[in-house]
Design a protein around this motif. Structure first.
Motif, PDB file in Angstrom:
ATOM      1  N   TYR A 172       0.856  -1.184   0.000  1.00  0.00           N
ATOM      2  CA  TYR A 172       0.000   0.000   0.000  1.00  0.00           C
ATOM      3  C   TYR A 172       0.892   1.234   0.000  1.00  0.00           C
ATOM      4  O   TYR A 172       1.617   1.492   0.966  1.00  0.00           O
ATOM      5  N   THR A 173       0.866   1.935  -1.103  1.00  0.00           N
ATOM      6  CA  THR A 173       1.689   3.120  -1.261  1.00  0.00           C
ATOM      7  C   THR A 173       1.033   4.006  -2.314  1.00  0.00           C
ATOM      8  O   THR A 173       0.061   3.600  -2.952  1.00  0.00           O
ATOM      9  N   THR A 174       1.584   5.219  -2.498  1.00  0.00           N
ATOM     10  CA  THR A 174       0.924   6.177  -3.384  1.00  0.00           C
ATOM     11  C   THR A 174       1.769   6.607  -4.574  1.00  0.00           C
ATOM     12  O   THR A 174       1.323   7.421  -5.371  1.00  0.00           O
ATOM     13  N   SER A 220      -1.729   4.964   1.343  1.00  0.00           N
ATOM     14  CA  SER A 220      -0.694   4.847   2.357  1.00  0.00           C
ATOM     15  C   SER A 220      -1.355   4.902   3.724  1.00  0.00           C
ATOM     16  O   SER A 220      -2.286   5.679   3.930  1.00  0.00           O
ATOM     17  N   ASP A 240       0.473   5.606   6.331  1.00  0.00           N
ATOM     18  CA  ASP A 240       1.295   6.577   7.054  1.00  0.00           C
ATOM     19  C   ASP A 240       0.480   7.868   7.174  1.00  0.00           C
ATOM     20  O   ASP A 240       0.093   8.454   6.154  1.00  0.00           O
TER      21      ASP A 240
END
Length: 270
Positions: A164-166, A195, A197
């Motif tokens: 999961y990242t952008t 994300s 985060d």
């Protein structure tokens, strides 16, 4: 171990699939992703079967023309009495055991996971049946310890990965790190433009997710050590997105395929 990239002009069909939450209680909507012309080939739902007691509202005559990959969600479910869907070849085990969130995972140490994993490995009785590793939320160290503890005969043949990242760059970096450390063909069972985060903003508009899907699916199809992949976002109930942004939806709350879903069905980067 260096990244193993294939010729970008070559076509590698058949890798893409979907995840579908068994909590929806029916697999009927899954069939929409595999209608004539779909390039998707497989599905999974964090459970042992797609037609049975966990999904009691599934039509008894439902046919899904795709491979199903069963999963044992947590160690205590190895011997819960539920059956594996007949005809399986790849068996996935343990969802995000490094993660604290009862809605999606049962946190388990590598040491505590091993006995159930070894029991599960005994279900492999044919040469075409293979194990797929636990899919950690992000802890490479959890996987390293797990691999150091399991006996050789219980080693998985594939590595399950969640990303999961952008950004496309961080997406590639995360996956390449798993490949460099473990050297196993990868099944990317969850990914989306998201994300977790708190300092990293999610997608700002729908087009960003269309573009992200286009870049990532193209790379996944062209990278030979990627065996299968599955976008996260096929569900009706927003709760089952578990914080992943609504822009990542493949299906809306009424059970209709979204524009992003149609993009994914047609090849992602097509």
């Amino acid at each position: 171990m260096m990244s193993d990239r294939c010729n970008g002009d070559q076509d590698f069909p058949g890798k893409a699939g979907i995840s579908w939450p068994a909590q929806e209680k029916t697999s009927n909507p899954v069939a929409k992703f595999f209608e004539l012309g779909s390039k998707l080939t497989w599905h999974w739902n964090w459970n042992k079967h797609w037609k049975g007691p966990v999904l009691p509202e599934t039509s008894p005559d439902l046919v899904i023309n795709a491979e199903f990959l069963p999963m044992v969600w947590s160690p205590e479910l190895v011997n819960d009495g539920n059956f594996l869907q007949p005809g399986w070849e790849l068996l996935m085990g343990f969802n995000e055991p490094d993660h604290v969130d009862p809605a999606v995972a049962r946190k388990t140490s590598p040491k505590d996971a091993v006995p159930s994993w070894v029991d599960m490995s005994k279900w492999i009785t044919r040469p075409d049946q293979k194990l797929v590793s636990p899919a950690v939320a992000g802890s490479v160290e959890w996987l390293k310890e797990f691999f150091s503890l399991i006996p050789q005969e219980a080693k998985p043949s594939y590595l399950a990965v969640h990303v999961y990242t952008t950004t496309f760059e961080s997406f590639v970096n995360i996956i390449e790190n798993y490949w460099n450390v473990f050297g196993l063909p990868i099944i990317l069972t969850e990914f989306a433009m998201q994300s977790f985060d708190p300092n990293v903003p999610g997608p700002q508009n729908q087009q960003q997710v269309h573009d992200f899907m286009g870049q990532t699916t193209k790379w996944l199809d062209e990278t030979s050590y990627i065996y299968k992949y599955s976008w996260f976002g096929a569900c009706r109930n927003s709760y089952h997105l578990h914080g992943v942004h609504e822009y990542n939806r493949l299906m809306d709350e009424n059970g209709n395929i979204t524009a992003l879903g149609h993009q994914y069905i047609s090849g992602g980067h097509a």
